[in-house]
Design an enzyme around this catalytic site. Structure first.
Site, short mmCIF file in Angstrom:
data_model
loop_
_atom_site.label_atom_id
_atom_site.label_comp_id
_atom_site.label_asym_id
_atom_site.label_seq_id
_atom_site.Cartn_x
_atom_site.Cartn_y
_atom_site.Cartn_z
N GLY A 50 -8.43 -9.19 -2.02
CA GLY A 50 -7.45 -8.46 -2.82
C GLY A 50 -7.63 -8.75 -4.30
CG ASN A 73 -3.10 -15.81 4.81
OD1 ASN A 73 -2.97 -15.65 3.59
ND2 ASN A 73 -3.11 -14.79 5.65
N GLY A 76 -1.66 -15.97 -1.30
CA GLY A 76 -0.98 -15.46 -2.50
C GLY A 76 -1.92 -14.74 -3.45
CB CYS A 134 -0.13 -8.99 0.07
SG CYS A 134 -0.29 -10.77 0.00
CE LYS A 169 -5.02 -5.08 5.49
NZ LYS A 169 -5.98 -6.13 5.13
N GLY A 248 -6.24 -6.36 13.07
CA GLY A 248 -5.23 -7.25 13.64
C GLY A 248 -5.71 -7.84 14.95
C1 LIG Z 1 -6.86 -15.97 4.78
C2 LIG Z 1 -6.49 -14.52 4.75
C3 LIG Z 1 -6.47 -13.83 3.53
C4 LIG Z 1 -6.12 -12.48 3.48
N1 LIG Z 1 -6.13 -11.81 2.29
C5 LIG Z 1 -5.87 -10.47 2.25
C6 LIG Z 1 -5.93 -9.75 1.03
O1 LIG Z 1 -6.26 -10.28 -0.03
N2 LIG Z 1 -5.64 -8.41 1.06
C7 LIG Z 1 -5.29 -7.77 2.23
O2 LIG Z 1 -5.02 -6.56 2.21
N3 LIG Z 1 -5.25 -8.44 3.40
C8 LIG Z 1 -5.53 -9.75 3.44
N4 LIG Z 1 -5.49 -10.43 4.64
C9 LIG Z 1 -5.17 -9.68 5.88
C10 LIG Z 1 -6.46 -9.31 6.65
O3 LIG Z 1 -7.30 -8.49 5.88
C11 LIG Z 1 -6.12 -8.61 7.99
O4 LIG Z 1 -5.56 -7.34 7.72
C12 LIG Z 1 -5.13 -9.40 8.84
O5 LIG Z 1 -5.47 -10.78 8.80
C13 LIG Z 1 -5.12 -8.94 10.30
O6 LIG Z 1 -6.38 -9.00 10.90
P1 LIG Z 1 -6.95 -10.27 11.72
O7 LIG Z 1 -5.92 -10.63 12.75
O8 LIG Z 1 -8.25 -9.78 12.28
O9 LIG Z 1 -7.14 -11.35 10.72
C14 LIG Z 1 -5.80 -11.79 4.70
C15 LIG Z 1 -5.84 -12.48 5.92
C16 LIG Z 1 -6.18 -13.82 5.97
C17 LIG Z 1 -6.21 -14.53 7.30
#
Ligand SMILES: Cc1cc2nc3c(=O)[nH]c(=O)nc-3n(C[C@H](O)[C@H](O)[C@H](O)COP(=O)(O)O)c2cc1C
Length: 308
Positions: A50, A73, A76, A134, A169, A248
């Site tokens: 992000g 997480n 931020g 977020c 998103k 997800g």
């Molecule tokens: C450590 C971490 C940092 C993330 N940072 C962002 C971000 O900067 N922007 C965003 O849109 N989603 C962010 N996400 C969300 C992920 O892109 C994803 O949509 C979410 O974790 C669900 O997918 P997953 O279960 O496969 O991780 C973050 C997730 C994690 C675990």
């Protein structure tokens, strides 16, 4: 076998991915960190961390906590800011054979539009992913994503500010994801990403304090998959002309295939990268094998089959 998917069908240039597997924002840095581990250019796309107008330090530590079936997480939105992204990262991406989509976040509608204007025409950037979801920042971001009219306002502002494909998103932290999806589709989203993390917390019973420095964080990993899948399925029931991207809890090829069957045209791999950075290529291989076993020549023929 045809694995190609079009993720911005209404955009002038479109955004055609050679396959439907990409990395999820925030779990794969800027892609450059992983180049030495495997052929990252074999993926459909890379979505970077992000990005905000100014660099951000993020939240106080600890920022990651394990839970049953997932992680919380509260990073931020720590990031280098859009200027450094343009100067340092985009020139590297411009030499790659894989499209890079920049995830953007802001405190105000104007912030989003300003970032979009700044990256317009920058070689190496193929699209924008508008993060209105977020849960880990004090102002903005998820506030815009929890209400159809403000979600539409951000989408419209970014749409006007750029000719690039715009994905939006969405957050699962809402009672009615379908209305929000309809609002951003109407406002000009080229694709919709479902879902970002679910807001949650953990408490240490010895210290009797919340574990995360920020108290709450975003839940991701296998535990959120049924929620994400249900949201894709519901939105796919009402939106037919804007592609959906599932995110997800996708840890295996079989998880990814469930999302495609529910109606997603592509998938993002997030938390799985933190355990196994090769997860996206392994998932891609598994999808290929599944199609072979099913005797399908074109991945598009299986999108949304669970609905039929
Ligand atoms: C450590 C971490 C940092 C993330 N940072 C962002 C971000 O900067 N922007 C965003 O849109 N989603 C962010 N996400 C969300 C992920 O892109 C994803 O949509 C979410 O974790 C669900 O997918 P997953 O279960 O496969 O991780 C973050 C997730 C994690 C675990």
């Amino acid at each position: 076998m045809d694995l190609k998917v079009q993720l911005a069908p209404k955009n002038k240039t479109g955004l055609l991915l050679k396959n439907p597997v990409m990395t999820a924002s925030g779990t794969f840095g800027y892609g450059t960190e992983y180049e030495h581990l495997f052929d990252i250019q074999s993926l459909g796309a890379i979505v970077c961390k992000g990005t905000t107008l100014e660099p951000r330090q993020g939240n106080p530590q600890p920022r990651i906590a394990e839970t049953s079936g997932g992680i919380l997480n509260s990073i931020g939105l720590q990031n280098i800011g859009v200027e450094a992204l343009i100067e340092e990262k985009a020139p590297i991406w411009a030499k790659w054979n894989v499209p890079v989509v920049v995830n953007i976040a802001g405190n105000s509608v104007e912030d989003y539009a300003e970032i979009a204007r700044k990256v317009e025409g920058v070689p190496g950037i193929q699209g924008l992913e508008v993060n209105i979801s977020c849960p880990n920042v004090k102002a903005g971001c998820v506030e815009f994503g929890s209400d159809p009219s403000s979600a539409a306002r951000v989408t419209e502002a970014v749409r006007k500010a750029t000719s690039l494909p715009v994905w939006v998103k969405l957050t699962p932290n809402t009672a009615d994801v379908v209305s929000i999806a309809l609002a951003v589709a109407e406002a000009g989203a080229d694709a919709i990403v479902l879902i970002n993390t679910l807001k949650g917390m953990v408490i240490d019973i010895k210290t009797r304090r919340p574990v995360l420095g920020n108290v709450t964080g975003g839940l991701s990993g296998p535990v959120v998959k049924p929620v994400a899948l249900r949201m894709v399925y519901e939105v796919a029931g009402v939106i037919k002309d804007v592609p959906l991207i599932g995110s997800g809890g996708i840890m295996t090829a079989s998880d990814a295939i469930e999302f495609l069957l529910a109606g997603a045209s592509a998938v993002q791999i997030g938390t799985a990268n933190l355990i196994n950075p090769r997860a996206p290529v392994e998932i891609l291989e598994g999808i290929r094998l599944y199609l072979q076993e099913e005797g399908r020549e074109d991945i598009k023929s299986m999108i949304g089959l669970a609905r039929k």
